[in-house]
Every structure is written in C-alpha cells, then in structure tokens.
Design a protein around this motif. Structure first.
Motif, mmCIF file in Angstrom:
data_model
loop_
_atom_site.group_PDB
_atom_site.id
_atom_site.type_symbol
_atom_site.label_atom_id
_atom_site.label_comp_id
_atom_site.label_asym_id
_atom_site.label_seq_id
_atom_site.Cartn_x
_atom_site.Cartn_y
_atom_site.Cartn_z
ATOM 1 N N LYS A 43 -9.522 -12.038 38.524
ATOM 2 C CA LYS A 43 -9.968 -11.109 37.477
ATOM 3 C C LYS A 43 -9.330 -11.424 36.126
ATOM 4 C CE LYS A 43 -11.017 -7.342 40.651
ATOM 5 N NZ LYS A 43 -10.579 -6.043 41.218
ATOM 6 N N ALA A 44 -8.207 -12.151 36.147
ATOM 7 C CA ALA A 44 -7.518 -12.496 34.897
ATOM 8 C C ALA A 44 -7.789 -13.936 34.462
ATOM 9 C CB ALA A 44 -6.022 -12.279 35.061
ATOM 10 N N ALA B 10 -7.527 -21.831 32.621
ATOM 11 C CA ALA B 10 -6.574 -21.561 33.706
ATOM 12 C C ALA B 10 -6.905 -22.358 34.969
ATOM 13 C CB ALA B 10 -6.568 -20.073 34.036
ATOM 14 N N PRO B 11 -5.877 -22.816 35.713
ATOM 15 C CA PRO B 11 -6.120 -23.486 36.994
ATOM 16 C C PRO B 11 -6.618 -22.489 38.031
ATOM 17 C CG PRO B 11 -3.771 -23.124 36.690
ATOM 18 C CD PRO B 11 -4.434 -22.710 35.408
ATOM 19 N N TYR C 147 -1.214 -13.602 29.883
ATOM 20 C CA TYR C 147 -1.907 -14.573 29.031
ATOM 21 C C TYR C 147 -3.325 -14.108 28.723
ATOM 22 C CZ TYR C 147 -4.061 -18.879 27.380
ATOM 23 O OH TYR C 147 -4.753 -19.808 26.631
ATOM 24 N N TYR C 148 -3.977 -13.463 29.687
ATOM 25 C CA TYR C 148 -5.338 -12.935 29.489
ATOM 26 C C TYR C 148 -5.369 -11.997 28.280
ATOM 27 C CZ TYR C 148 -9.698 -10.413 30.569
ATOM 28 O OH TYR C 148 -10.943 -9.832 30.506
ATOM 29 N N ARG C 149 -4.343 -11.136 28.170
ATOM 30 C CA ARG C 149 -4.279 -10.214 27.026
ATOM 31 C C ARG C 149 -4.115 -10.980 25.718
ATOM 32 N NH1 ARG C 149 -0.072 -7.089 26.676
ATOM 33 N NH2 ARG C 149 1.163 -7.664 28.481
ATOM 34 N N HIS D 81 0.583 -22.796 30.078
ATOM 35 C CA HIS D 81 1.293 -23.999 30.536
ATOM 36 C C HIS D 81 2.238 -23.661 31.692
ATOM 37 C CE1 HIS D 81 -0.426 -25.886 27.056
ATOM 38 N NE2 HIS D 81 0.204 -25.064 26.228
ATOM 39 N N MET D 82 2.838 -22.468 31.645
ATOM 40 C CA MET D 82 3.683 -22.022 32.743
ATOM 41 C C MET D 82 2.859 -21.866 34.020
ATOM 42 S SD MET D 82 6.070 -18.587 33.026
ATOM 43 C CE MET D 82 6.450 -18.663 31.272
ATOM 44 N N ASN D 83 1.673 -21.300 33.888
ATOM 45 C CA ASN D 83 0.775 -21.128 35.028
ATOM 46 C C ASN D 83 0.472 -22.479 35.680
ATOM 47 O OD1 ASN D 83 -1.270 -20.524 36.835
ATOM 48 N ND2 ASN D 83 -2.577 -19.492 35.350
ATOM 49 N N LYS D 84 0.119 -23.463 34.873
ATOM 50 C CA LYS D 84 -0.215 -24.786 35.404
ATOM 51 C C LYS D 84 0.988 -25.439 36.084
ATOM 52 C CE LYS D 84 -3.859 -25.547 31.976
ATOM 53 N NZ LYS D 84 -4.283 -26.283 30.756
#
Length: 355
Positions: A183-184, A189-190, A319-321, A337-340
């Motif tokens: 949902k985000a 995003a990966p 990050y979505y926000r 970048h943290m997510n990846k």
C-alpha cells in the motif's frame, strides 16, 4: 556537546500554538503556572515529539505526523494507556499526564507525559562518557537485560491482556507487513518478492510464551542516568507496542543493530552506537538474550530477516509521505535508498541461511 538529549527549533510546517496548549494543559494539570516555551526533538521519523518547558516543570508532547498516515498507526490513546498501565510492571515508562482526543485543539490527537531528562545515545558514543570497551559491554548487556525484563512482564496483571492477539502473531506480522508495504509502494521502490516468499515459507510456529512486544527497542529509545550513565532510567516510544512472540521483537531490534564490520553503506543507516568497541555482535546479542530469557534460538536468520523487512515497511511508509509531498522533512528523501539496501541485506542472509 551536551550529553542530555537536546531539543531544537521547530521544523517548518510542524509548529504548535503555545497559547492554546497552555490553556488546555492548565485546565487538566493542577498547579501548572507560567508560560511554556516549546521546542522540538529532532530525532524520530514517525510521531512528532516536542518539549514544553514551564518555569518549574517540563513535559513532552507527542502527536501524529502531518500528511498520510497508515491505518491504525499513530494511536495516541493507545500509547498513553500503555505508559500508564505498564509502569506498574516495568518502571522505566515515563508518567503520562493527559490524552487529548479533541482534534480541534492542535489539529490532531496528542498526549503529554513527563520529561525524563537524561542521556540518549545516538549514532556515535559520546567521547565525554569515556567508556572503556568493558563498560560499553556491560551497558550493552544491561540494555538486553531490560529487554528480557520487559518480555517477562505479567501483562495481565498490568491490565493489558487485551493489548493484542498473541495467537497467530508471526503469520499476522508477515502478512500484515506485506500488505502495508504494498500500500506504500512508490514507482521507485523495490518489490521484495523473493524475501516475502522466503519469510512465508520459513515461518515458525508461535511456540514461545507471549509477551509485551515493544517493537522499537533501540538505544536511541533508552534514557541513561546523567549521574550514572551505566544505569538505564527510561524507555521511550511505545507507539507500536503489542502482545506477541518475543523473538519477533528480538528480530526488530537486531534489524537496527549495525556492527563495526558491516559495510560502509550499512553504517550510514546506523542510529545507535552498536558499533562501539565492546558492543556485542548480533549473534552475541541473540545468544545473551537466549541465555537470560531461557528461550532456545537455533537460528536468528528468520527473525533478523523479518526485522529488516519490517524496517523497510516503516521506511517506505515514511518515504511515501515525502514522495507525495505530505511532509517537507528532507531527511526522508534518502529513505528510498535505505529501503533498497535493506532488501540487499535480506537477500544476503537468505542466500547463506541453513533454514
């Protein structure tokens, strides 16, 4: 550098009306006098935290972030209740004074608690502490001891038996974070598909005694006594607390535990001095936790990978926000970048795992 946690000027777009808050608090907290000076704590990426300084008393105000908020997140009343009821079994909770449900006061629900003034460790160990490796190791073990103490709290005796549903907790966390992540999603995003599939396949049964699950237990949510920094006097940020499998909570904490020999890109995510000489490694952390709790941990791979995936979900929600312009906080621009990186770390664990 001041050792105690310092507040700063309020970020643009996150201001509070001091006169309105003063009027509300004086109507609900007896004996309050003078005018408040309001500043903001710069840490944290979820709920917003402000310092209210009166001439003779200091408070902390917590409110949800501005912009899009995940369903069921940022429940001020829930956090207020946890602080007040858990304190009888876990004395490190700050005292909560008032919970305001009238959103017309500041535009959102909020609650106000006591300020526990002390040292909060951020990304680097303060040189002023002059901790030896032995002292740092002892503090690390004390940090884990408090974690075990929390997991051993009789939550029924605290009146928190309805805080969550321990049965099926592991499966709900994997499914729930998968849904929240989707949902985000943003176009950059990966997808995390291999990791989600592995977590679902390797999911252990709920065979541990249910416990209070803090869900955000880190050194930067712990307060040290300024007069004796080896002593923990407070634990903060109970927003995500529930009931469930304590090893899932261990996985959450390990996801933030960055070691000295982790790669440079990983070091950039570090928010606590878990790399300092004397700190336990992730495996040593888990081994000491197992020894103190009496819970056998054959492998941390599932729980650690779950913790990384959950952290990516939190990061992506924030990050979505930012991506959609719902917050102007520039810190969040780097969260993609943290997510990846978290996905890469998870895949490395999976590729080496014997599970």
């Amino acid at each position: 550098m001041a050792l105690t946690d310092q507040s700063t000027r309020i970020r643009e777009g996150e201001e509070l009306d001091a006169a309105i808050i003063d009027q509300y608090l004086k109507a609900h907290i007896p004996g309050l006098a003078g005018e408040p000076r309001i500043s903001q704590f710069p840490g944290g990426a979820s709920n917003l935290t402000y310092l209210l300084e009166y001439p003779d008393q200091e408070f902390v105000l917590r409110r949800p972030p501005f912009g899009h908020k995940a369903k069921s997140a940022h429940d001020m009343g829930r956090e207020y209740r946890i602080l007040n009821q858990l304190k009888s079994g876990f004395p490190y909770c700050p005292k909560a004074y008032v919970h305001c449900t009238d959103e017309s006061v500041i535009g959102a629900e909020f609650y106000v608690m006591e300020r526990v003034d002390g040292i909060i460790l951020r990304s680097e160990m303060p040189a002023e502490l002059h901790f030896s490796a032995e002292q740092t190791r002892a503090l690390c073990k004390s940090f884990i001891d408090k974690f075990v103490d929390l997991h051993n709290v009789d939550y029924q005796a605290c009146g928190l038996g309805d805080l969550g549903k321990p049965e099926g907790y592991v499966a709900r966390q994997i499914g729930g974070w998968s849904d929240r992540y989707e949902k985000a999603l943003t176009p950059d995003a990966p997808l995390w598909e291999p990791v989600k599939a592995w977590l679902k396949d390797k999911m252990p049964a709920d065979h541990h005694k249910p416990s209070i699950v803090h869900n955000d237990y880190r050194f930067d949510n712990v307060i040290l006594d300024p007069q004796n920094p080896m002593q923990i006097i407070g634990v903060l940020d109970w927003e995500l607390t529930t009931l469930g499998d304590p090893l899932m909570d261990l996985g959450n904490t390990l996801a933030y535990w960055i070691e000295a020999d982790d790669p440079a890109p990983v070091q950039l995510m570090r928010r606590q001095p878990s790399n300092a000489p004397g700190m336990l490694s992730r495996q040593e952390f888990a081994d000491y936790y197992a020894e103190r709790s009496g819970i056998e941990i054959k492998s941390i791979d599932f729980y650690y990978t779950y913790g990384l995936f959950r952290l990516a979900g939190i990061v992506q929600q924030i990050y979505y926000r930012y991506y959609h312009g719902q917050t102007q906080d520039k810190r969040f621009a780097q969260f993609i970048h943290m997510n990846k990186l978290l996905e890469q770390m998870s895949l490395q664990i999976i590729n080496k795992s014997q599970l």
